[in-house]
Design an enzyme around this catalytic site. Sequence first.
Site, PDB file in Angstrom:
ATOM      1  N   SER A  71       0.625  -1.465   0.262  1.00 53.73           N
ATOM      2  CA  SER A  71      -0.213   0.118   0.196  1.00 53.73           C
ATOM      3  C   SER A  71       0.709   1.116   0.172  1.00 53.73           C
ATOM      4  O   SER A  71       2.112   1.403   0.817  1.00 53.73           O
ATOM      5  CB  SER A  71      -0.821  -0.182   1.395  1.00 53.73           C
ATOM      6  OG  SER A  71      -2.073  -1.120   1.255  1.00 53.73           O
ATOM      7  N   HIS A  97      -2.851   0.710  -4.637  1.00 55.64           N
ATOM      8  CA  HIS A  97      -2.453  -0.072  -5.393  1.00 55.64           C
ATOM      9  C   HIS A  97      -3.112  -0.473  -6.631  1.00 55.64           C
ATOM     10  O   HIS A  97      -3.977   0.288  -7.388  1.00 55.64           O
ATOM     11  CB  HIS A  97      -3.250  -1.785  -4.682  1.00 55.64           C
ATOM     12  CG  HIS A  97      -2.788  -2.127  -3.520  1.00 55.64           C
ATOM     13  ND1 HIS A  97      -1.927  -3.130  -3.529  1.00 55.64           N
ATOM     14  CD2 HIS A  97      -2.860  -1.635  -1.821  1.00 55.64           C
ATOM     15  CE1 HIS A  97      -1.472  -3.078  -1.624  1.00 55.64           C
ATOM     16  NE2 HIS A  97      -1.701  -2.344  -1.131  1.00 55.64           N
ATOM     17  N   HIS A 157      -5.359  -8.936  -1.407  1.00 53.74           N
ATOM     18  CA  HIS A 157      -5.645  -9.555  -0.018  1.00 53.74           C
ATOM     19  C   HIS A 157      -6.628 -10.692   0.039  1.00 53.74           C
ATOM     20  O   HIS A 157      -7.277 -10.218  -0.889  1.00 53.74           O
ATOM     21  CB  HIS A 157      -6.229  -8.115   1.014  1.00 53.74           C
ATOM     22  CG  HIS A 157      -4.639  -7.021   0.811  1.00 53.74           C
ATOM     23  ND1 HIS A 157      -4.593  -5.696  -0.536  1.00 53.74           N
ATOM     24  CD2 HIS A 157      -3.666  -6.539   0.926  1.00 53.74           C
ATOM     25  CE1 HIS A 157      -3.492  -5.300  -0.571  1.00 53.74           C
ATOM     26  NE2 HIS A 157      -2.699  -5.512   0.486  1.00 53.74           N
ATOM     27  N   TYR A 190      -8.580  -9.857   2.564  1.00 53.74           N
ATOM     28  CA  TYR A 190      -9.707  -9.168   3.002  1.00 53.74           C
ATOM     29  C   TYR A 190     -11.046  -9.017   1.325  1.00 53.74           C
ATOM     30  O   TYR A 190     -11.563  -8.010   1.372  1.00 53.74           O
ATOM     31  CB  TYR A 190      -9.359  -7.966   3.897  1.00 53.74           C
ATOM     32  CG  TYR A 190      -8.454  -6.938   3.293  1.00 53.74           C
ATOM     33  CD1 TYR A 190      -7.327  -7.282   3.701  1.00 53.74           C
ATOM     34  CD2 TYR A 190      -9.631  -6.556   2.466  1.00 53.74           C
ATOM     35  CE1 TYR A 190      -6.337  -5.770   3.304  1.00 53.74           C
ATOM     36  CE2 TYR A 190      -8.557  -5.227   2.097  1.00 53.74           C
ATOM     37  CZ  TYR A 190      -7.124  -5.111   2.214  1.00 53.74           C
ATOM     38  OH  TYR A 190      -6.207  -4.066   1.726  1.00 53.74           O
ATOM     39  N   GLU A 191      -9.760  -9.296   0.759  1.00 57.93           N
ATOM     40  CA  GLU A 191     -10.395  -8.565  -0.551  1.00 57.93           C
ATOM     41  C   GLU A 191     -11.465  -9.781  -1.058  1.00 57.93           C
ATOM     42  O   GLU A 191     -12.663  -8.869  -1.604  1.00 57.93           O
ATOM     43  CB  GLU A 191      -9.706  -7.992  -2.129  1.00 57.93           C
ATOM     44  CG  GLU A 191      -8.832  -7.041  -1.775  1.00 57.93           C
ATOM     45  CD  GLU A 191      -7.875  -6.756  -2.976  1.00 57.93           C
ATOM     46  OE1 GLU A 191      -8.664  -6.163  -3.570  1.00 57.93           O
ATOM     47  OE2 GLU A 191      -7.057  -6.771  -2.860  1.00 57.93           O
ATOM     48  N   ALA A 247       3.302  -2.312   3.913  1.00 61.46           N
ATOM     49  CA  ALA A 247       2.977  -0.852   5.084  1.00 61.46           C
ATOM     50  C   ALA A 247       2.315  -1.509   5.287  1.00 61.46           C
ATOM     51  O   ALA A 247       0.922  -2.887   6.328  1.00 61.46           O
ATOM     52  CB  ALA A 247       1.759  -0.424   4.351  1.00 61.46           C
ATOM     53  N   MET A 257      -1.436  -7.196   7.114  1.00 61.19           N
ATOM     54  CA  MET A 257      -2.664  -8.183   5.951  1.00 61.19           C
ATOM     55  C   MET A 257      -2.001  -8.977   4.881  1.00 61.19           C
ATOM     56  O   MET A 257      -3.368  -9.198   3.946  1.00 61.19           O
ATOM     57  CB  MET A 257      -4.234  -7.694   5.620  1.00 61.19           C
ATOM     58  CG  MET A 257      -4.099  -6.808   7.149  1.00 61.19           C
ATOM     59  SD  MET A 257      -6.259  -5.986   7.101  1.00 61.19           S
ATOM     60  CE  MET A 257      -5.569  -4.195   8.208  1.00 61.19           C
ATOM     61  N   SER A 258      -1.102  -9.329   4.417  1.00 62.70           N
ATOM     62  CA  SER A 258      -1.014  -9.221   3.425  1.00 62.70           C
ATOM     63  C   SER A 258       0.880 -10.060   3.441  1.00 62.70           C
ATOM     64  O   SER A 258       1.094 -10.785   4.564  1.00 62.70           O
ATOM     65  CB  SER A 258      -0.378  -8.030   2.321  1.00 62.70           C
ATOM     66  OG  SER A 258       1.161  -7.598   2.484  1.00 62.70           O
ATOM     67  N   ASN A 294       1.642   3.308  10.880  1.00 66.39           N
ATOM     68  CA  ASN A 294       1.409   3.442  11.882  1.00 66.39           C
ATOM     69  C   ASN A 294       2.132   2.940  13.294  1.00 66.39           C
ATOM     70  O   ASN A 294       2.316   1.385  13.112  1.00 66.39           O
ATOM     71  CB  ASN A 294       0.509   3.582  12.137  1.00 66.39           C
ATOM     72  CG  ASN A 294      -0.845   2.358  11.243  1.00 66.39           C
ATOM     73  OD1 ASN A 294      -0.178   1.659  10.395  1.00 66.39           O
ATOM     74  ND2 ASN A 294      -0.638   1.053  12.858  1.00 66.39           N
ATOM     75  N   HIS A 347      -6.721   4.155   6.602  1.00 69.49           N
ATOM     76  CA  HIS A 347      -5.736   3.912   5.554  1.00 69.49           C
ATOM     77  C   HIS A 347      -5.292   4.622   4.678  1.00 69.49           C
ATOM     78  O   HIS A 347      -3.768   5.149   4.356  1.00 69.49           O
ATOM     79  CB  HIS A 347      -6.473   3.042   4.655  1.00 69.49           C
ATOM     80  CG  HIS A 347      -5.865   2.103   3.239  1.00 69.49           C
ATOM     81  ND1 HIS A 347      -4.969   1.381   3.327  1.00 69.49           N
ATOM     82  CD2 HIS A 347      -5.782   2.819   2.100  1.00 69.49           C
ATOM     83  CE1 HIS A 347      -4.970   1.051   2.308  1.00 69.49           C
ATOM     84  NE2 HIS A 347      -5.647   1.289   1.129  1.00 69.49           N
TER      85      HIS A 347
HETATM   86  O1  LIG Z   1       0.162  -4.755   2.857  1.00 64.50           O
HETATM   87  P1  LIG Z   1      -0.154  -3.902   2.216  1.00 64.50           P
HETATM   88  O2  LIG Z   1      -0.407  -4.364   1.096  1.00 64.50           O
HETATM   89  O3  LIG Z   1       0.917  -3.120   2.050  1.00 64.50           O
HETATM   90  O4  LIG Z   1      -1.449  -3.557   2.651  1.00 64.50           O
HETATM   91  C1  LIG Z   1      -1.566  -2.855   4.006  1.00 64.50           C
HETATM   92  O5  LIG Z   1      -1.913  -1.429   4.027  1.00 64.50           O
HETATM   93  C2  LIG Z   1      -3.262  -2.302   4.513  1.00 64.50           C
HETATM   94  C3  LIG Z   1      -4.355  -1.084   5.782  1.00 64.50           C
HETATM   95  O6  LIG Z   1      -4.328  -0.265   5.534  1.00 64.50           O
HETATM   96  C4  LIG Z   1      -3.914  -3.668   4.628  1.00 64.50           C
HETATM   97  O7  LIG Z   1      -3.673  -4.026   2.832  1.00 64.50           O
HETATM   98  C5  LIG Z   1      -2.478  -3.480   4.821  1.00 64.50           C
HETATM   99  O8  LIG Z   1      -1.730  -5.026   4.789  1.00 64.50           O
HETATM  100  N1  LIG Z   2      -3.862  -4.745  11.144  1.00 67.66           N
HETATM  101  C1  LIG Z   2      -2.813  -3.847  10.284  1.00 67.66           C
HETATM  102  N2  LIG Z   2      -2.277  -4.055   9.143  1.00 67.66           N
HETATM  103  C2  LIG Z   2      -1.902  -2.760   9.224  1.00 67.66           C
HETATM  104  N3  LIG Z   2      -0.778  -2.149   8.062  1.00 67.66           N
HETATM  105  C3  LIG Z   2      -0.624  -0.980   7.875  1.00 67.66           C
HETATM  106  N4  LIG Z   2      -1.292  -0.494   9.090  1.00 67.66           N
HETATM  107  C4  LIG Z   2      -0.982  -1.812   9.928  1.00 67.66           C
HETATM  108  C5  LIG Z   2      -1.777  -2.308  11.586  1.00 67.66           C
HETATM  109  O1  LIG Z   2      -2.069  -0.687  12.426  1.00 67.66           O
HETATM  110  N5  LIG Z   2      -2.423  -3.163  11.405  1.00 67.66           N
END
Ligand SMILES: O=P(O)(O)O[C@H]1O[C@H](CO)[C@@H](O)[C@H]1O
Ligand SMILES: Nc1nc2[nH]cnc2c(=O)[nH]1
Length: 274
Positions: free
Chosen positions: A30, A61, A83, A85-86, A113, A211-212, A235, A247
Amino acid sequence: MTYLEKANAAAAYIQSQISQQADTLVILGSGLGGFVEVLEEAVSIPYVQIPYFPVSTVAGHSGELVLGKVGDKWIWVMNGRFHYYEGYELGETVFPLRVLSLLGVKNLVVSNAAGGLNPDFKVGDLMLITDHIDKFPSNSLRGKDATDFGVRFPDMSEPYDLAWRNLAKEKAKSLDINLQEGTYTGVTGPSLETKAEIRYYRNLGGDAVGMSTVPEVIAANQMGMRVLGISVITNECNPTDNKLFAHEDVVEVATRSGKAMQELVKLVLETKIF
Ligand SMILES: O=P(O)(O)O[C@H]1O[C@H](CO)[C@@H](O)[C@H]1O
Ligand SMILES: Nc1nc2[nH]cnc2c(=O)[nH]1
C-alpha cells in the site's frame, strides 16, 4: 481449466506483450507504488488485461505489472497486490507470483505497509523482515493445485534469505537508513487490531502487523525463491493509545517513507550476490 493451465495462459499472454526475461520480482504494498519511478525503460500491462489475473480493489494499489531496469538488471514489479480481505482465496492472491515463476522469476522482494508492534519502532521506519507469524485461517498452499508448484510441505526454517538480509543491512548503513529488524505478523484484516489484539500479537513475538505478505512468502518458499521482505511502519499499534486509524494515513506515510525503501531496494538489486 486447471489453476496451472490458467497460470500458463497468463504467462503466455505476458510473454506475448513483453518478451524481455527477468529473474526478480518486486511486490509493492500500500502506497509503495512510487518504486516504479526508479525503473528505466519501463513497460507495463494493467492487471485487467492479463487473463485470469485478479484486480486490485484497494486504494494505494495501482494494479499493473511493470518490467523495467534497475541499473543493468531487468526486474518485474507488481504495482499493487491482492489481499485475503478483498475476498480472494489465498491461492488467488499468489496466482501472479506463480505466473511470474513460470516466466523465470527466482528472487522475490516483498514490501508492505504495517503497523508497528515493537515500541522502539517509529512511524516511517523501515523494518527488515527476519521471520513471520502466520495468523491467516487458511494457507496459500491449501488444495491440490499447489503441488503443481512444489512440495506439499515446504521447509520454512529460513523464509527470508539471510545473505540478502545481510546485504540489505549493509546497504541501509551506507544510505544512513536506520533499518529496524523484526517479525511480521500476518492477519486477515480488514478490521484493525483491538488493544487486546495488539498486546496478544506483541506477546506472540510480533514486531509489526499487516494483512498481506505471509501467503506470498509461503508460496515463494515452496517454489524455491529467495525472499527479501521490507515493511514500512506506517502507524504505531499502541495498546494504551486510542489513536484512530485511517488507510489514507497508511498510504500517505508509505508514499513518503517509501522513498527510503526505493533507494534501499535499488541498491540491493544492483548488487550481484548470487
Ligand atoms: O500489506 P499491504 O498491501 O502493504 O497493505 C497494508 O495496508 C492496508 C491497511 O491500511 C492493508 O492492506 C495492509 O496489509
Ligand atoms: N493489521 C494491520 N495492518 C496494517 N497495515 C498498516 N498498518 C496496519 C495495522 O496497524 N494493522
